[in-house]
Structure formats: structure tokens, C-alpha cells
Design an enzyme around this catalytic site. Structure first.
Site, short mmCIF file in Angstrom:
data_model
loop_
_atom_site.label_atom_id
_atom_site.label_comp_id
_atom_site.label_asym_id
_atom_site.label_seq_id
_atom_site.Cartn_x
_atom_site.Cartn_y
_atom_site.Cartn_z
N ALA A 1 0.83 -1.21 0.00
CA ALA A 1 0.00 0.00 0.00
C ALA A 1 0.86 1.25 0.00
CB ALA A 1 -0.94 -0.01 1.21
N THR B 1 3.83 -7.49 3.87
CA THR B 1 3.69 -7.79 2.44
C THR B 1 4.71 -8.82 1.97
OG1 THR B 1 2.73 -5.64 1.88
CG2 THR B 1 3.82 -6.82 0.11
N GLY C 1 0.06 -16.12 0.09
CA GLY C 1 -1.08 -16.09 -0.81
C GLY C 1 -0.87 -15.09 -1.92
N GLU D 1 -8.82 -20.01 -3.11
CA GLU D 1 -8.66 -20.08 -1.66
C GLU D 1 -10.03 -20.07 -1.01
OE1 GLU D 1 -5.82 -17.25 -0.21
OE2 GLU D 1 -4.33 -17.78 -1.72
N HIS E 1 -5.71 -16.43 11.32
CA HIS E 1 -5.47 -17.39 10.24
C HIS E 1 -5.58 -18.79 10.80
CE1 HIS E 1 -3.68 -19.51 6.89
NE2 HIS E 1 -3.76 -18.40 6.17
N ARG F 1 -12.54 -17.82 6.85
CA ARG F 1 -11.45 -18.05 7.80
C ARG F 1 -11.91 -18.06 9.25
NH1 ARG F 1 -6.37 -14.47 5.43
NH2 ARG F 1 -5.75 -15.99 3.85
N HIS G 1 -3.83 -12.67 12.56
CA HIS G 1 -3.28 -12.52 11.23
C HIS G 1 -3.55 -11.15 10.61
CE1 HIS G 1 -1.78 -13.81 7.37
NE2 HIS G 1 -2.96 -13.68 6.76
N GLU H 1 -3.63 -2.13 5.55
CA GLU H 1 -4.22 -2.72 6.76
C GLU H 1 -4.48 -1.69 7.84
OE1 GLU H 1 -3.53 -6.55 9.76
OE2 GLU H 1 -2.12 -6.15 8.13
N ARG I 1 -12.14 -10.75 6.44
CA ARG I 1 -11.52 -10.53 5.14
C ARG I 1 -11.54 -11.80 4.29
NH1 ARG I 1 -6.29 -11.40 3.11
NH2 ARG I 1 -5.53 -12.05 5.15
N SER J 1 -6.29 -8.67 0.57
CA SER J 1 -5.52 -7.64 1.29
C SER J 1 -4.45 -7.01 0.40
CB SER J 1 -4.87 -8.24 2.54
OG SER J 1 -4.09 -9.37 2.22
#
Length: 507
Positions: A11, A39, A44, A110, A224, A268, A328, A352, A363, A368
Site C-alpha cells: 500500500a 507484504t 497467498g 482459496e 489465520h 477463515r 493474522h 491494513e 476478510r 488484502s
């Protein structure tokens, strides 16, 4: 315009590059080295590329469904409409996403995604590939970089953000600016168990709180489901379950279907709670079984996970591995509009640290990195526009705050705070436990000295955020998404059978 970007994940670096390309004088301030943070650790990928049976509308529907219906539809619309452009931009900057033998982008699936739509790089090293490309791009510009600098506070003048105060080693510094973009990440180290690197202590959210910015949804903390249950925290990507891996109890039974018809691919929050309950009932970790994928496929698709699990003594191609949940991702944060503006003029927030409204109460996987790229670019574009005040949503009814404080059983330490948050403000919450936690936190806050060292500043930030998180969790008396009150009349974990309203005029 002088622009300070605090943070150097996807970001922050996206915002910095776009601001620089628009002609602004940009300084990036980062707590560690350029590119440190969450990051670079992301296994993922980035959601947003659609196959023949998929669409932006379905991605949007999945996002809102995973968010328990609390996502802002307009924010989700922006996310999915801008997604393909941001992924194309990453490719242009040098990110080599994995491709099929025919040269098409390889799409993974996912949990809670209805279709494969996630691009990866290096199998399970997407974040590292993105970070390397963006850091190289920044280094190739005239953007000023200030490393190893801790944000201590925002500089305010006339009610607007006009720079930042920093602690660099033992030296205090002030960095003036016409606009500040917070991209400092979340606050995983509120908890005893987290996937986040050591620097994620909520510095940006805490600074925004002290400055008077609106913050929302701090009660929505995503845990997570699958962290390797031995040794230092190491994440086992959700993509492993997307490829077909299953969760087993100590009798070898797939227990996740007891909680949701999608089993291991449920949202999740549902999977994490199912694992926590099962582990508690059998007094041993549950296991992730990826043996059906075979050694060759595991090594090719998940090279990082394959290497680390083997270094820790597991052959996951032959035997299931023990896993446990860990904190997470923070869905809440500094309230922003669709262009990253906060309630303080001149202050933007992206990634975030921000509460864009995209994630709602939970989420959706691989949204993300996408959110960071999309809203980082949008914030940079908004630097040139007149400031527009943002409308605040009505907050949930306030819960009854404790009328007194507890004499804490132990003196304040970061470890004591993390253990308290894990026990009382974690996966499973009760009103009594939240009130007890808040009393202890208030007692610690009342007796704490002013911070001087970097570690003490981080501790003060964690303590401030812990109080705000516990207060928000106490106020929201119903269970929803990642906020689960076991003492409430909880809504079902099963998905709604109703039809989500379309949020896109065209797909």
C-alpha cells in the site's frame, strides 16, 4: 506538494510511486528497512483475474459473503473494478506471476472464493516478489527514503495533518509535509500468537487515535486457521487447502464440515474457530493433511512451505502436519473514504492500517494485497483534489464499560498484554472476559510512565489499541464474522440463503 508516506508495504510503496509519478515530492518513512513488513511474507496471492465462468460481480459477492454482510458495497465495487489494472501494473513493474504452460496467468482458489481467481508468484512467495519489484521501482526514482524510523505522532496544525514526528534510534525528528499517507499495517502483536513480523505494533492507528481521527471495527481481528504448531510462527497458506488439503482430528476425521458445509474452504473465522474447538476437545493440535498432493506437486507449488516444514522435521508429503490458529489481519482501523481520506484533513490511510469498508467482519482471502494496491493508487490520485469531508457511519451501541480498574495480577509487560488479549479478546469472547480484560488494561494505562525508547513507544501503542479493541468488542454484543461472543445469541456460522444485491451495474 510535500507528501510523507509512513510504511513500505504494497500500500505504501504503491501510494509513493503514484504520488511521485504525479509530480509530488515524496518521502517514504519505514520502521525497518525499505520493504520490511507483512507484504514480503505473504504466501497467498492477489485476487482479481477472472476465468470464463467468473466475474467481478461474483468476486464482489464472495467478498461481501465472507465479510458477513458488513462490507461497504461501494468500497467492494471499487476494489473489484480497479483490481485488474493494479495487477497489470504489478506485472509491468516486474512481478513475474506464475503462468500455465500456454502462458496464461495461473489462477488459484482459496477459502470462500467461488472460483479460482488468485494470481501467485513463486508458488507461495507472492509477497516477496511484489516487495522486490516495488522496492526496486522506488530505488529507481528520486523518492527520499528514511529507514529505521518509528512514527511517534502526527504533526497537526489548524486541525490538519502537516507532518510526522519520528524516533530514529534515540534522536527525535520532525518531518513536515502537506499531506501524510499512513500505510503502517496492522497490530498483530496485540496477541501472544501471530503471523505478523515483530514491527506490527499498531503505530499508525495509535497515532491517528491520539490525533483524534475516527477509528472503527477494531473488534474484527482475523485469525489465520493454519500456522505450524511447533517452533516460531510460520503460516501454512490457505492456498494449500484450496489445492485440496484437509483438516483432520486425532481420529483422522475431517471435522471442519461440522461447522460449515464448505468444510476446509469455509470463511477463515469459521475454520479458525472449528480448529480451536477441536484442538481444545482433544487437547492436541489438529493436523493438515496435504499428502494427497504428492511430494513433487507440493515442492513445485509451495516451495517455501515445503522447505520450512522439512527444516522443522516434517515430511508433509507423507504425514499430516500439526496446525493452530494465530492472529493474522485487522479488518478495522482508521476510517477512510474511497480515496483514503480520513476524518483529519491532509491525513490519508491505506492498506491494513485503514478501515476502507472492504472487509466487513471478515476478510476474504487474497483481498488484502489487492486492497493495498487499489487504495494506495487512489489515495495518491486524491492528493491533487480538494479535501472532501467524509461521512461517518453510526457506531454500534456502546457497551457498559467497567466502572473500576483491576489491580493487574502482574505488572505490565508486552507479554502479559499479549497473553491477556489472547485469552479474553481472541477467537472466543465473553462479556465477562472482555470487561475483565478492559479493567486490567485500564489499570496498566493509569500507571504507565511516558515512553522514551522505541520499545516503550511500541508498548504504549499496543496498550492504547488493546483498550480500544476490548472496548469495541464489549460494545458489539452480537456475534458476527471474526467477532465471536460465546455468551451471545450467536447467529449461525452457515452462510445466508438470501441473494446478495448486485453492486455492479456492468460485469
Amino acid at each position: 506538494m510535500k507528501v510523507v508516506v509512513v510504511g513500505s508495504g504494497i500500500a505504501g510503496l504503491t501510494a509513493a510511486l503514484h504520488a511521485h509519478e504525479r509530480g509530488h515530492a515524496v518521502t517514504v518513512v519505514t520502521k525497518g528497512r525499505l520493504g520490511d513488513g507483512c507484504t514480503g511474507l505473504a504466501q497467498g496471492g492477489v485476487a482479481g483475474i477472472y476465468g470464463p465462468d467468473d466475474s467481478m460481480q461474483q468476486h464482489a459477492d464472495d467478498t461481501i459473503e465472507a465479510g458477513a454482510g458488513l462490507s461497504d458495497p461501494e468500497a467492494v465495487r471499487v476494489l473489484v473494478e480497479d483490481g485488474a489494472s493494479r495487477i497489470a501494473e504489478l506485472i509491468a513493474r516486474g512481478v513475474a506471476f506464475d503462468r500455465t504452460p500456454s502462458g496464461r496467468l495461473q489462477l488459484g482458489r482459496e477459502a470462500a472464493h467461488s472460483h479460482p481467481r488468485i494470481v501467485h508468484a513463486g508458488g507461495d512467495a507472492t509477497g516477496a516478489a511484489i516487495t522486490a519489484a516495488l522496492v526496486a521501482a522506488v530505488r529507481d526514482t528520486s523518492i527520499t527514503v528514511v529507514e529505521h524510523a518509528l512514527l511517534t505522532d502526527l504533526i497537526l496544525a489548524g486541525g490538519a495533518a502537516r507532518g510526522v514526528r519520528l524516533l530514529i534510534g534515540t534522536a527525535h525528528a520532525a518531518l513536515p509535509a502537506d499531506a501524510v499517507i499512513l500505510a503502517t499495517g496492522g497490530a498483530g502483536h496485540l496477541y501472544a500468537h501471530t503471523t505478523n513480523p515483530a514491527g506490527t505494533t499498531g503505530d499508525g492507528i495509535a497515532a491517528a487515535l491520539r490525533a483524534g481521527a475516527a477509528v472503527a471495527d477494531l473488534e474484527f481481528v482475523q485469525f489465520h486457521p493454519t500456522i505450524l504448531a511447533t517452533g516460531p510462527a510460520f503460516l501454512i497458506s490457505e492456498a494449500v487447502r484450496g489445492e485440496g488439503a484437509t483438516l483432520l482430528d486425532d481420529a483422522g476425521r475431517r471435522f471442519a464440515f461440522d461447522s460449515h458445509p464448505d468444510g476446509e474452504l469455509a470463511p477463515r473465522d469459521v475454520v479458525s474457530r472449528a480448529i480451536a474447538r477441536q484442538a481444545a476437545s482433544q487437547d492436541a493440535p489438529v493436523r493438515l493433511d496435504a499428502t494427497m498432493l504428492g511430494a513433487e506437486r507440493l515442492a513445485a507449488r509451495f516451495p517455501t512451505i515445503d522447505r520450512v516444514t522439512r527444516e522443522r522435521g516434517f515430511d508433509w508429503s507423507r504425514d499430516p502436519i500439526p496446525v493452530t490458529p494465530a492472529a493474522h489481519y485487522l479488518m478495522g482501523g482508521v476510517v477512510t473514504d474511497l480515496d483514503g481520506r480520513t476524518t483529519i484533513p491532509g491525513l490519508f490511510a491505506v492498506g491494513e492500517v485503514a478501515r476502507t469498508g472492504v472487509h466487513g467482519a471478515n476478510r476474504l482471502a487474497s483481498n488484502s494485497l489487492l486492497e493495498g494496491a487499489v487504495f494506495g493508487a487512489r489515495a495518491a490520485s486524491a492528493l491533487d483534489l480538494p479535501w472532501r469531508a467524509i461521512a461517518l457511519e453510526t457506531p454500534p451501541p456502546a457497551g457498559r464499560a467497567p466502572e473500576d480498574v483491576d489491580t493487574a495480577p502482574t505488572a505490565f509487560t508486552r507479554t502479559a498484554l499479549q497473553e491477556l488479549m489472547w485469552a479474553e479478546v481472541g477467537l472466543l469472547r465473553t462479556g465477562d472476559g472482555l470487561a475483565r480484560a478492559l479493567r486490567i488494561l485500564q489499570g496498566w494505562a493509569a500507571s504507565g510512565p511516558a515512553p522514551t525508547t522505541p520499545a516503550e513507544h511500541e508498548d504504549a501503542n499496543l496498550l492504547l489499541l488493546a483498550r480500544a479493541t476490548a472496548s469495541a468488542a464489549l460494545a458489539r454484543t452480537a456475534s458476527v464474522g471474526a467477532h465471536h461472543r460465546v455468551d451471545a445469541v450467536a447467529r449461525e456460522d452457515l452462510p445466508s440463503t438470501g441473494t446478495l444485491p448486485p453492486i455492479l451495474e456492468t460485469v
